[in-house]
Design an enzyme around this catalytic site. Structure first.
Site, PDB file in Angstrom:
ATOM      1  N   ASP A   1       2.149  -1.150   9.951  1.00  9.65           N
ATOM      2  CA  ASP A   1       1.740  -1.075  11.360  1.00  9.65           C
ATOM      3  C   ASP A   1       0.975  -2.338  11.762  1.00  9.65           C
ATOM      4  OD1 ASP A   1      -0.642  -0.544  10.086  1.00  9.65           O
ATOM      5  OD2 ASP A   1      -1.096   1.309  11.162  1.00  9.65           O
ATOM      6  N   SER A   2       0.806  -3.273  10.807  1.00 11.54           N
ATOM      7  CA  SER A   2       0.338  -4.623  11.137  1.00 11.54           C
ATOM      8  C   SER A   2       1.290  -5.255  12.142  1.00 11.54           C
ATOM      9  CB  SER A   2       0.249  -5.488   9.874  1.00 11.54           C
ATOM     10  OG  SER A   2       1.434  -5.362   9.103  1.00 11.54           O
TER      11      SER A   2
ATOM     12  N   ASP B   1       5.430   2.706   7.649  1.00 12.82           N
ATOM     13  CA  ASP B   1       3.993   2.965   7.777  1.00 12.82           C
ATOM     14  C   ASP B   1       3.763   3.932   8.931  1.00 12.82           C
ATOM     15  OD1 ASP B   1       1.394   2.581   7.035  1.00 12.82           O
ATOM     16  OD2 ASP B   1       1.219   0.539   7.837  1.00 12.82           O
TER      17      ASP B   1
ATOM     18  N   LYS C   1       4.144   5.465   4.183  1.00 15.07           N
ATOM     19  CA  LYS C   1       2.769   5.193   3.768  1.00 15.07           C
ATOM     20  C   LYS C   1       1.842   5.780   4.819  1.00 15.07           C
ATOM     21  CE  LYS C   1       0.632   1.021   4.232  1.00 15.07           C
ATOM     22  NZ  LYS C   1      -0.529   1.394   5.077  1.00 15.07           N
TER      23      LYS C   1
ATOM     24  N   GLU D   1      -2.635   6.293   5.667  1.00 13.19           N
ATOM     25  CA  GLU D   1      -3.991   5.894   5.295  1.00 13.19           C
ATOM     26  C   GLU D   1      -4.862   7.116   5.014  1.00 13.19           C
ATOM     27  OE1 GLU D   1      -5.609   3.241   8.257  1.00 13.19           O
ATOM     28  OE2 GLU D   1      -3.957   1.818   8.045  1.00 13.19           O
TER      29      GLU D   1
ATOM     30  N   GLU E   1      -7.014  -1.802  -0.240  1.00 11.50           N
ATOM     31  CA  GLU E   1      -7.225  -2.929   0.676  1.00 11.50           C
ATOM     32  C   GLU E   1      -8.704  -3.312   0.765  1.00 11.50           C
ATOM     33  OE1 GLU E   1      -5.247  -2.719   4.488  1.00 11.50           O
ATOM     34  OE2 GLU E   1      -6.329  -4.480   5.242  1.00 11.50           O
TER      35      GLU E   1
HETATM   36  O1  KIV Z   1       0.190  -2.509   7.985  1.00  6.98           O
HETATM   37  C1  KIV Z   1       0.207  -3.196   6.963  1.00  6.98           C
HETATM   38  O2  KIV Z   1       0.787  -4.283   6.914  1.00  6.98           O
HETATM   39  C2  KIV Z   1      -0.503  -2.681   5.804  1.00  6.98           C
HETATM   40  C3  KIV Z   1      -0.675  -3.587   4.642  1.00  6.98           C
HETATM   41  C4  KIV Z   1      -1.693  -4.601   4.924  1.00  6.98           C
HETATM   42  C5  KIV Z   1      -0.964  -2.832   3.392  1.00  6.98           C
HETATM   43  O3  KIV Z   1      -0.932  -1.576   5.828  1.00  6.98           O
END
Ligand code: KIV
Length: 276
Positions: free
Chosen positions: A44-45, A83, A113, A115, A182
């Site tokens: 989600d970056s 994510d 993924k 959090e 992280e």
């Molecule tokens: O969103 C993302 O890119 C991440 C990574 C930094 C692990 O969660």
């Protein structure tokens, strides 16, 4: 055949370092896949390095699914992990299951993924029970940035470090196949890596995790708003792009591009007929 979670777990057992990179589009994912990187995270970056948001919080499920589909289309061997964005797994187990399912069924990802540690363990367990592999993510969890009070190193006190260890163990017990650590002190990441049987994938967590993940724009130097301390720039793509775009701009204005080589000819007789 794509890399499976069994292969990733086996890599930890054999002491082989696990590499993961983010990607958000077809073209980039294709290159990452061809290099042989075993896991791509459609992180989600995306919100910050592609969509220009200030944080990951505004990212929507539809945006994530859209980009995950493009990454899946660009890859053959790598495992694609979607994510789950903010508020798409927080409300209930049903919501978490439904949205995890969309990543697999609609977007074609092989895993998701999310959090959190102890607080999401039950959801992780239910998602895994439905046959969807889950990667955990603890330490600096950017979706909780307002609660954490900034992008700070996590696990610096005895209590905070003990909590992270507990979170990692809860994810392992819930059936997660790996966990991202992280921005945690390197010795703590090393300890967690020794204490759990599933692979740890570090980012800003030192050299002793089982693997490493980086945001691809950080390592390529294409995102220039800020460069995180944990990132190493293997290229300065923003400079290369800027030079190329400048050259194009100059050449079009100067009439140097396009040339005959970039143009399509026409039969002279047709042209002559047209001019009559
Ligand atoms: O969103 C993302 O890119 C991440 C990574 C930094 C692990 O969660």
């Amino acid at each position: 055949m794509r890399i499976s979670i069994n292969k990733i777990k086996e890599m930890k057992e054999k002491g082989e370092k696990i590499t993961m990179l983010t990607s958000y589009d077809y073209v980039t994912a294709k290159i990452v896949d061809e290099v042989g990187i075993p896991m791509i995270l459609v992180g989600d970056s995306l919100g910050m390095v592609v969509l220009g948001y200030e944080s990951t919080i505004p990212v929507t499920l539809e945006e994530m699914l859209h980009h995950t589909k493009a990454v899946v289309r660009g890859t053959k061997s790598t495992m694609v992990i979607g994510d789950m964005p903010f508020m798409t797994y927080h409300l209930s187990i049903e919501q978490a299951l439904h949205n995890a399912g969309r990543f697999i069924q609609e977007a074609g990802a092989q895993a998701v993924k999310l959090e959190g540690g102890v607080n999401v363990a039950e959801k992780v367990q239910k998602i895994v029970e439905c046959g969807i592999p889950v990667m955990g993510h603890i330490g600096l969890t950017p979706q909780s940035i307002n609660q954490l009070g900034g992008y700070k190193i996590q696990g610096k006190t005895v209590d905070a470090a003990a909590k992270l260890l507990k979170d990692a163990k809860a994810l392992e017990e819930a059936g997660a196949f790996s966990v991202v650590l992280e921005t945690v002190p390197a010795p703590l990441a090393a300890l967690i890596t020794r204490e759990i049987s599933i692979p740890t994938i570090g980012i800003g967590a030192g050299p002793d995790c089982d693997g490493e993940v980086q945001v691809i724009n950080d390592i390529l130097g294409s995102f220039t708003d800020f460069v995180p301390k944990h990132a190493k720039q293997y290229a300065k793509l923003a400079n290369i792009m800027s030079t190329a775009i400048q050259q194009y701009y100059d050449e079009v204005r100067a009439g140097k591009f396009p040339t005959k080589e970039n143009s399509f000819p026409m039969d002279e007789s047709i042209l002559a007929e047209l001019k009559k």
